[in-house]
Design an enzyme around this catalytic site. Structure first.
Site, PDB file in Angstrom:
ATOM      1  N   ARG A  39     -16.609  13.413 -13.864  1.00 43.28           N
ATOM      2  CA  ARG A  39     -15.247  13.336 -14.390  1.00 43.28           C
ATOM      3  C   ARG A  39     -14.342  14.491 -13.957  1.00 43.28           C
ATOM      4  NH1 ARG A  39     -15.604  11.901 -20.742  1.00 43.28           N
ATOM      5  NH2 ARG A  39     -13.369  11.777 -20.420  1.00 43.28           N
ATOM      6  N   HIS A  85     -14.631   2.114 -13.055  1.00 40.30           N
ATOM      7  CA  HIS A  85     -14.503   3.306 -13.901  1.00 40.30           C
ATOM      8  C   HIS A  85     -14.637   2.929 -15.369  1.00 40.30           C
ATOM      9  CE1 HIS A  85     -13.535   7.537 -14.153  1.00 40.30           C
ATOM     10  NE2 HIS A  85     -12.654   7.292 -15.110  1.00 40.30           N
ATOM     11  N   TYR A 128       5.473  -0.929 -16.337  1.00 42.64           N
ATOM     12  CA  TYR A 128       6.820  -0.786 -15.794  1.00 42.64           C
ATOM     13  C   TYR A 128       6.849  -0.213 -14.378  1.00 42.64           C
ATOM     14  CZ  TYR A 128       8.189  -1.439 -20.672  1.00 42.64           C
ATOM     15  OH  TYR A 128       8.356  -1.936 -21.927  1.00 42.64           O
TER      16      TYR A 128
END
Length: 828
Positions: A39, A85, A128
């Protein structure tokens, strides 16, 4: 009832005692390893964390190339989360956004469309925004289909994913990285791609290169936001050991925001510092009185001009000193701590510059080697098939006969192998051959392909057999990437030792930031230029003028101090108070009035007003100010009468009248009027009684019908005092008649009583009907044209009623020399 080994437990179940400390230690180590490896830390080879690598790989698999359209970021996030993931979509989208931000990445890897945030605001939601791979990402993922890296299973062992990307450029050094793991963290600065590539190429060709040699190519970080790195000792420490600290400063320039206001304009900020954060810190510092001399802060950033943060400086404060305080107390200067921790062979290591480059170079050598081996194997396989096809085409009739007489495909395959000595693969390929491949042209194609395959195989074998050729190939590919994606350096590197931050003094002494209140002179040119000359007291106001330049004729001058008060008297009789501290300063050794500011803009004077003279508002000045108007009125005002106001009237003017001149003169001087009909009157200043500000003055010169005063001032009658006049024809078109000029000694003009017409100062020739320009003062007189350029006047003295000499060019104003003006008086 089932039998139980322990009361209350079913058969086969038991309770075991476990040491809590051992269990916690083991679980924590597993968690820490997962965070470190999966990570938080980037791989030293491709410079990517697992989530970043999975994003780029999945987008490449989705075909989101730069030549394709953008897709919703939410779609990319969902694909990555569902296939590769196993974490939240928030973490995936945050990583995607960072890869697209040009202020975070030196070379962005994702082309974002929409609001991807700024240094002060976060991005819009994933639904968006849209994204696709940027061009550099194609170089990062190029060759994945050629077995250049190892693939590993995903989290549920259903899909394979690359353990590392091929990375055609050193991404870790170019884009940097940051992350917090368990017990360790990484913070790496971005660098210039072209510089890093050159260093990698040098290490390729010189495996034993030293750090000093590599730093000749990579002198320091190159931050996306630009700015300045101050002090390189910390950078060298980081390059040597993997840990170090350097300071970054904003790029700031001192500019004139308006004629009377100076400001600091910030165009580049330290890495990851936003303008809103800077503004907030400045406001806090001003309120806490840690920062002084700042009037306002405005963010004028836009898309066309980029970052522009304007910090207004109060009048009288030294901008450089204020900037030093801003560096000390605001994020205009920031420290960047380098901690080069990355994964090498699955383990975290702290790496210096040479180690980082070496890991990358070895990775690229491995990628090119594996790619070459893959291509060699594929070409050998293809050559084997092409050779079989050529055998079949040469004996195509017999091949067809063998196939037609065979019972089934298995028998046909075996007979082809026996008759033509083919391999099983070749025989199978011939059986699948289409009839249209049996033309003569196909045979020629196959022979050309065979020759090309043989050449490729030879080249690949030669490449794999030579370490030098392999390194040359890697260097060549790096050069191609650099030529395609490298950009000029943005961050300036400077050596400096004394830090601004860290001082013990928390408060600022305002006097230490203000401009020193030293003696000075303020000069106003006849063309309306205003300059300040700072002069040491020992020089008593003496200035030096080199050869003539534009706008160098002086209309008026006063002696003051840098932080003193000076008044500008306008044509409407109004005095505007100002301090010389913000007036452009010129050195006394070389006074140039063309370096000044336009006085009307500096003072904000309306268009219907002009500044006719400067007056000292210092109470210690004893000489009165004499004012003359176009209608021949004269008035004297004592300095004690000046009120403490920004502007105030100095004379009560009659309707249609205006001030044409003013001068600070002792009573021993003579006041001089010159009229448009060539009359000159001089009389002692003592003949005019001083009056208060509201008074309208007394009669100075008697004017003939239609005449007006064109010049007024005072002079000390000496052998060096002269009068210059210029006559023209009013009916001539502008620029067609330069006129005639003459220079006469002031002693040629006898003194007369106040209120008379005086004596003739210029004889008109036929067609001439008036004077346009006049002046009296210490020789030599300086004439200028409408463009401010110098004009030549006669260098010999004429009689007072002479007609003068023709001029070569038009003269619009005449003034005195800055060097010839007496420093104790306010008139030129």
């Amino acid at each position: 009832m089932a039998r139980t080994d322990v009361v209350g437990l079913p058969d086969g179940e038991r309770i075991e005692d476990v040491d809590v400390s051992e269990e916690m230690q083991g679980s924590f180590l597993e968690y820490a390893y997962s965070v470190i490896y999966s990570r938080a830390l980037p791989d030293a080879r491709d410079g990517l964390k697992p989530v970043q690598r999975r994003i780029l790989y999945q987008m490449a698999e989705m075909g989101l190339r730069p030549d394709r359209g953008h897709v919703k970021s939410a779609r990319v996030t969902g694909e990555v989360m569902g296939k590769l993931h196993p974490h939240g979509d928030g973490a995936i989208y945050d990583a995607l956004v960072r890869l697209a931000q040009p202020f975070t990445m030196r070379v962005p890897l994702i082309d974002g469309h929409g609001n991807f945030g700024s240094l002060d605001d976060g991005p819009a939601a994933a639904r968006y925004t849209e994204a696709r791979l940027a061009e550099p990402s194609m170089a990062m993922t190029e060759g994945l289909g050629e077995d250049v890296v190892d693939f590993v299973p995903n989290y549920d062992n259903q899909i394979m994913q690359p353990s590392v990307l091929p990375a055609a450029f050193p991404n870790l050094l170019v884009n940097g990285a940051s992350g917090i793991a368990v017990g360790m963290a990484t913070n790496m600065a971005p660098h210039n791609l072209g510089e890093v590539v050159e260093a990698a190429k040098h290490l390729l060709m010189h495996p034993h290169a030293t750090l000093d040699e590599l730093m000749e190519f990579v002198p320091g970080p190159d931050l996306p936001s630009g700015g300045t790195i101050v002090g390189l000792s910390g950078v060298r420490d980081a390059y040597a050991t993997g840990r170090g600290t350097f300071r970054t400063r904003a790029k700031v320039s001192v500019e004139n925001l308006s004629p009377r206001k100076t400001g600091l304009v910030v165009t580049e900020l330290p890495y990851l510092v936003g303008p809103e954060r800077v503004i907030e810190k400045i406001k806090d510092g001003v309120q806490a009185k840690k920062l002084v001399g700042i009037s306002d802060v405005n963010d004028l950033t836009d898309r066309n001009h980029g970052l522009r943060l304007v910090i207004g400086i109060k009048s009288g404060f030294n901008p450089t000193a204020v900037l030093e305080q801003l560096y000390k107390h605001t994020p205009l200067e920031e420290n960047f701590g380098i901690n080069n921790v990355a994964l090498v062979d699955g383990s975290p290591r702290t790496l210096g510059l040479r180690d980082l480059l070496d890991v990358y170079v070895q990775h690229r050598l491995s990628v090119v080697t594996r790619r070459s081996e893959y291509r060699l194997a594929r070409r050998r396989e293809r050559l084997h098939l092409v050779e079989g096809l050529l055998i079949a085409i040469l004996d195509i009739d017999e091949v067809i006969q063998v196939i037609r007489t065979s019972d089934d495909s298995e028998a046909a395959r075996n007979r082809l192998r026996d008759v033509f000595d083919l391999s099983e693969v070749q025989a199978e390929y011939i059986l699948e051959l289409r009839l249209r491949r049996l033309t003569k042209f196909s045979r020629m194609e196959l022979e050309g392909e065979r020759d090309q395959l043989l050449a490729d195989i030879a080249a690949l074998e030669e490449l794999l057999a030579s370490d030098e050729r392999l390194r040359t190939q890697v260097a060549t590919e790096l050069t191609e990437v650099s030529e395609k994606f490298a950009t000029p350096r943005r961050t300036l590197l400077t050596e400096a030792d004394a830090p601004v931050r860290g001082g013990r003094k928390a408060t600022v002494d305002p006097e230490s930031l203000q401009v020193a209140d030293a003696p000075c002179r303020v000069l106003l040119s006849t063309t309306g230029r205003l300059v300040r000359v700072d002069i040491p007291a020992a020089e008593s106001g003496i200035v030096h003028v080199p050869k003539r330049s534009k706008h160098d004729a002086v209309r008026s001058t006063v002696v003051s101090t840098v932080r003193g008060q000076v008044g500008a008297l306008t044509s409407t009789g109004r005095v505007v108070r100002f301090s010389p501290v913000d007036v452009p300063a010129v050195p006394p050794a070389s006074v140039r009035l063309d370096a000044g500011v336009r006085v009307t803009e500096y003072l904000g004077v309306p268009k219907n007003e002009t500044v006719v003279a400067l007056v000292s508002l210092d109470a210690s000045v004893t000489d009165s100010v004499a004012i003359g108007t176009a209608q021949g009125v004269v008035k004297r005002v004592v300095p004690a009468a000046w009120p403490d106001k920004p502007d105030f009237p100095a004379i009560g003017l009659k309707p249609g009248d205006q001030v044409v001149g003013a001068t600070q003169a002792p009573e021993s001087d003579d006041l001089v009027f010159v009229t448009s009909n060539a009359q000159l009157l001089r009389f002692p200043a003592a003949a005019v009684r001083p009056q208060g500000l509201p008074a309208g003055g007394v009669a100075g010169v008697s004017l003939a019908g239609g005449a007006s005063v064109i010049w007024f001032g005072s002079v000390a009658v000496t052998e060096d005092t002269v009068v210059a006049t210029v006559s023209t024809t009013s009916s001539a078109l502008p620029g067609t008649d330069a006129g005639r000029a003459k220079v006469s000694a002031i002693t040629e003009f006898p003194a007369k009583g106040r209120g008379t017409q005086g004596v003739r100062a210029h004889a008109f020739l036929k067609g001439e009907d008036g004077l346009t320009v006049a002046w009296a003062g210490v020789a030599p007189p300086y004439a200028v044209g409408s463009d401010g350029a110098a004009r030549t006047l006669p260098d010999w003295l004429s009689k007072r009623d002479g007609s003068g000499s023709p001029l070569d060019a038009e003269v619009v104003t005449i003034g005195g020399s800055a060097a010839a003006v007496d420093g104790t008086r306010g008139e030129a």
